[in-house]
Design an enzyme around this catalytic site. Structure first.
Site, PDB file in Angstrom:
ATOM      1  N   GLU A   1     -19.420   8.485 -45.951  1.00  0.00           N
ATOM      2  CA  GLU A   1     -18.010   8.345 -46.329  1.00  0.00           C
ATOM      3  C   GLU A   1     -17.715   9.195 -47.577  1.00  0.00           C
ATOM      4  O   GLU A   1     -16.658   9.841 -47.669  1.00  0.00           O
ATOM      5  CB  GLU A   1     -17.688   6.861 -46.562  1.00  0.00           C
TER       6      GLU A   1
ATOM      7  N   CYS B   1       2.862  14.655 -36.323  1.00  0.00           N
ATOM      8  CA  CYS B   1       4.318  14.735 -36.217  1.00  0.00           C
ATOM      9  C   CYS B   1       4.988  13.396 -36.536  1.00  0.00           C
ATOM     10  O   CYS B   1       4.399  12.337 -36.326  1.00  0.00           O
ATOM     11  CB  CYS B   1       4.702  15.130 -34.807  1.00  0.00           C
TER      12      CYS B   1
ATOM     13  N   GLU C   1     -12.694  16.533 -47.170  1.00  0.00           N
ATOM     14  CA  GLU C   1     -11.296  16.597 -46.767  1.00  0.00           C
ATOM     15  C   GLU C   1     -10.339  16.879 -47.907  1.00  0.00           C
ATOM     16  O   GLU C   1      -9.314  17.508 -47.687  1.00  0.00           O
ATOM     17  CB  GLU C   1     -10.865  15.369 -45.958  1.00  0.00           C
TER      18      GLU C   1
ATOM     19  N   HIS D   1     -37.026  16.749 -43.247  1.00  0.00           N
ATOM     20  CA  HIS D   1     -37.013  17.239 -41.869  1.00  0.00           C
ATOM     21  C   HIS D   1     -36.044  18.402 -41.689  1.00  0.00           C
ATOM     22  O   HIS D   1     -35.644  18.709 -40.573  1.00  0.00           O
ATOM     23  CB  HIS D   1     -36.688  16.095 -40.903  1.00  0.00           C
TER      24      HIS D   1
ATOM     25  N   ASN E   1       6.758  13.774 -30.227  1.00  0.00           N
ATOM     26  CA  ASN E   1       5.386  13.675 -30.752  1.00  0.00           C
ATOM     27  C   ASN E   1       4.437  13.593 -29.564  1.00  0.00           C
ATOM     28  O   ASN E   1       4.763  12.939 -28.572  1.00  0.00           O
ATOM     29  CB  ASN E   1       5.199  12.395 -31.565  1.00  0.00           C
ATOM     30  N   GLY E   2       3.255  14.175 -29.694  1.00  0.00           N
ATOM     31  CA  GLY E   2       2.275  14.097 -28.606  1.00  0.00           C
ATOM     32  C   GLY E   2       2.065  15.477 -27.995  1.00  0.00           C
ATOM     33  O   GLY E   2       2.501  16.492 -28.552  1.00  0.00           O
TER      34      GLY E   2
ATOM     35  N   LYS F   1      -2.353  12.097 -41.400  1.00  0.00           N
ATOM     36  CA  LYS F   1      -2.753  10.716 -41.713  1.00  0.00           C
ATOM     37  C   LYS F   1      -3.090   9.938 -40.451  1.00  0.00           C
ATOM     38  O   LYS F   1      -4.129   9.288 -40.381  1.00  0.00           O
ATOM     39  CB  LYS F   1      -1.619  10.021 -42.485  1.00  0.00           C
TER      40      LYS F   1
ATOM     41  N   TRP G   1       3.502  18.939 -36.753  1.00  0.00           N
ATOM     42  CA  TRP G   1       2.124  19.332 -37.064  1.00  0.00           C
ATOM     43  C   TRP G   1       1.684  20.154 -35.861  1.00  0.00           C
ATOM     44  O   TRP G   1       1.526  19.622 -34.761  1.00  0.00           O
ATOM     45  CB  TRP G   1       1.275  18.082 -37.231  1.00  0.00           C
TER      46      TRP G   1
ATOM     47  N   LYS H   1     -14.982  12.296 -47.815  1.00  0.00           N
ATOM     48  CA  LYS H   1     -13.914  12.367 -48.819  1.00  0.00           C
ATOM     49  C   LYS H   1     -13.938  13.713 -49.522  1.00  0.00           C
ATOM     50  O   LYS H   1     -12.897  14.346 -49.721  1.00  0.00           O
ATOM     51  CB  LYS H   1     -14.055  11.251 -49.872  1.00  0.00           C
TER      52      LYS H   1
ATOM     53  N   ARG I   1       2.009  11.874 -43.418  1.00  0.00           N
ATOM     54  CA  ARG I   1       1.253  11.996 -42.169  1.00  0.00           C
ATOM     55  C   ARG I   1       0.741  13.413 -41.944  1.00  0.00           C
ATOM     56  O   ARG I   1      -0.109  13.623 -41.091  1.00  0.00           O
ATOM     57  CB  ARG I   1       2.141  11.590 -40.993  1.00  0.00           C
TER      58      ARG I   1
END
Ligand code: M6R
Length: 610
Positions: free
Chosen positions: A483, A2, A490, A506, A99-100, A605, A75, A487, A27
């Protein structure tokens, strides 16, 4: 996640609010809304599902007018993405953006329903609107009502209250979710991120945990959690104004990948001399702490966690200091043992990641020798709450997929490791000079990696119709493979997993077939022969291999194996160098798949909620 923008001015503020929301789009959000009040006290609220552009069109059409306003990108956490759940939420004359997450929203909702309030959304935020409205009935001011309200809230909030009966003020409160006040001349602003306000001011005051502030056109009065008036420092922002624009690039992610040489130049500036590390540049008092540290506990999430995993190899092999790396959301909920003279090191691009911040706060109570953050956003909560902050100086990162933040974190950690080794005598002057030389060459080496863009673009088509991929690496290249897999996941929504190549047999080897591309990060180092054996294990089972190999590693293309031959770089900085082709690969796969590269679905973000 948010975003909040607010303004109180003599001029019309709708455009300022919308422009601010646009700057926060990166974001991640699913709906947006705005409420403005004119001098007569007429409130206009507009909310839309989808992009800020749709909200902006609706605001234009409705000729939304007023000098006091609040705006929000949501969001979804409580309740689906919908217009009814979008902020601002209204209770009679009170409008709220938040927000939160309010954790005790259910009992509060029940209490408010008993008092006769009718709920029009499924959100936790609507509870705040009704509570403020209720408290205002028995309070002398909106500020008092907000102060009484926040005492009843459990959870995290950055919130703004607007009373349409008194448009001469906005009241904001912060606990667990950032808010910054922007100071204008005869007008004032607020936002969850200064980026939203750079068009209107460069002077900012960050609110601290528990602060409540009353903002009028001419004044900002801040009160701490005990209700006492308090002064908070005003700072001048040095973030570039065009940080929010893509320039010649198609996506922010692409821009940020290509910005890495210059980001690394800033990350290194003033921190290394010709042949030595400037230990003092790590911060006041750092020298004494680094001389004593016996153990480093790294805490981070996502990409920042991956960079910690890579740097762990340096802490142990170069400085001889033991190092553990843990995901913040796990660390914060377990009983951990603090070793003597341990440095707590949090890593974060945003400095606002809720789990990382919570882990820092918890760990500070547990007797770490010192808490240091490596962070990209000055003034962020993590930076303000850490004993030492070492800024990565990557510049604003807008793409949800973190790129330059990762490589600059690694550069910062290489400096930190060298400083520790130097202070403790485990890194001798010749070795220090060697590391520093390697660091000096880093920006130019990254330029060379970027030259592979076209070659990598040509490869990406092979991946676009696949549902799964494997990324393999060994030693410090295993986190680089992690990493790379993150990428790909996402931004292209392809299932990607990273494995330490020795672990293949394994279990994961069972997955290998001609439909599963296997990407190998292959530097020329001590583990090369081991890695070659792992590659053969894949080839023997008909796997499709893409080996990003150091030119001296001796890999040859053959059936089922494509080689991307990369220039040899000094092994010290090679993990940073080998990251870049992986970033380019994920970017080009996403382009072919046509996904929303900068704002991938379901992601945000800065993850400011737990
Ligand atoms: O701002 P932070 O570095 O604390 O963020 C941590 C993660 O949320 C972040 O790295 C996330 O994994 C990125 N989207 C990865 O590209």
């Amino acid at each position: 996640m948010c975003g909040i923008v607010g303004a109180i001015a003599q001029r019309e503020v709708s455009e300022i609010l919308i422009e601010g929301l646009k700057k926060l789009e990166y974001r991640g959000y699913d709906s947006a809304g705005v409420a403005v009040v004119d001098s007569e006290g007429k409130l206009t609220r507009v909310r839309r599902l989808g992009k800020v552009k749709e909200l902006a069109d609706a605001v234009d059409e409705m000729h939304t007018m007023g000098g006091t306003g609040i705006a929000h990108t949501r969001w979804a956490t409580h309740g689906e993405p919908s217009e009814a759940n979008a902020h601002p939420h209204v209770s009679a004359n009170i409008s709220i953006v938040h927000n939160g997450i309010i954790e005790n929203h259910e009992p509060l909702r029940a209490l408010l329903q008993e008092r006769g309030y009718i709920f029009n959304s499924q959100t936790d935020t609507e509870v705040i609107a009704h509570l403020v409205e209720w408290e205002l009935r028995s309070s002398a001011s909106l500020r008092e009502a907000v102060q009484k309200t926040v005492l009843q809230l459990e959870g995290a909030y950055g919130m703004v209250a607007l009373d349409s009966h008194d448009p001469s003020r906005l009241v904001v409160a912060r606990s667990g979710s950032p808010l910054v006040i922007g100071h204008g001349i005869g007008e004032n602003f607020l936002a969850s991120d200064q980026l939203a306000l750079l068009n209107v001011t460069r002077r900012f005051t960050y609110l601290e945990e528990g602060d409540v502030a009353e903002i009028t056109r001419r004044e900002v009065a801040i009160f701490d959690k005990t209700g006492n008036a308090i002064e908070r420092e005003m700072v001048e922002s040095n973030v570039e104004q065009d940080a929010g624009s893509k320039g010649k690039y198609r996506h922010f992610m692409q821009k940020e990948i290509f910005e890495q040489p210059s980001a690394l130049i800033s990350a290194l500036e003033g921190r290394i001399n010709d042949d030595s590390i400037v230990v003092e540049s790590i911060g006041n008092g750092a020298k004494e702490i680094l001389a004593k540290v016996q153990h480093v506990q790294i805490i981070a999430c996502g990409t920042s966690y991956n960079s910690g995993m890579a740097a762990r190899y340096w802490f142990e092999s170069l400085a001889g200091v033991s190092c553990d790396v843990e995901i913040a959301s796990e660390f914060r909920y377990r009983d951990f043992v603090v070793r003597p003279n341990s440095l707590l090191l949090t890593l974060s691009q945003s400095g606002e990641t809720a789990d990382t911040l919570a882990a820092l706060r918890l760990a500070k109570e547990k007797g770490y020798m010192s808490a240091m953050s490596i962070c990209n956003v000055s003034g962020s909560s993590l930076v303000r709450e850490s004993d030492l902050a070492f800024m990565t100086r990557a510049g604003t990162e807008i793409g949800v997929a973190s790129t330059k933040a990762f490589t600059t974190q690694l550069a910062a950690m290489l400096i930190l490791v060298t400083a520790i080794g130097k202070e403790q005598g485990t890194i001798k002057p010749e070795k220090e000079a060697e590391i520093v030389k390697s660091l000096h060459s880093l920006p130019a080496q990254i330029e060379k990696a970027l030259e592979f863009d076209k070659k990598i673009e040509a490869l990406a088509a092979d991946f676009a119709d696949k549902h799964h991929t494997l990324f393999l690496g060994r030693g410090e290249y295993y986190p680089i493979a992690m990493e790379a897999a993150l990428k790909v996941k996402e931004i292209s929504y392809i299932h990607a997993e990273a494995y330490a190549a020795g672990e293949l047999k394994h279990g994961p080897l069972a997955l290998v077939d001609a439909d599963m591309p296997v990407v190998v990060v292959a530097p020329n180092n001590d583990l090369l022969e081991k890695l070659k054996s792992n590659v053969e294990e894949v080839r023997a089972r008909g796997g499709l291999l893409y080996v990003f190999a150091d030119e001296n590693s001796g890999f040859e293309p053959c059936d089922g194996m494509k080689i991307i031959s990369l220039p040899h770089v000094d092994p010290i900085i090679a993990p940073i160098f080998h990251t870049v082709p992986m970033q380019l690969l994920s970017y080009h796969i996403a382009l072919i798949k046509g996904t929303d590269v900068d704002q991938p679905r379901n992601l945000a973000k800065a993850v400011t909620v737990e």
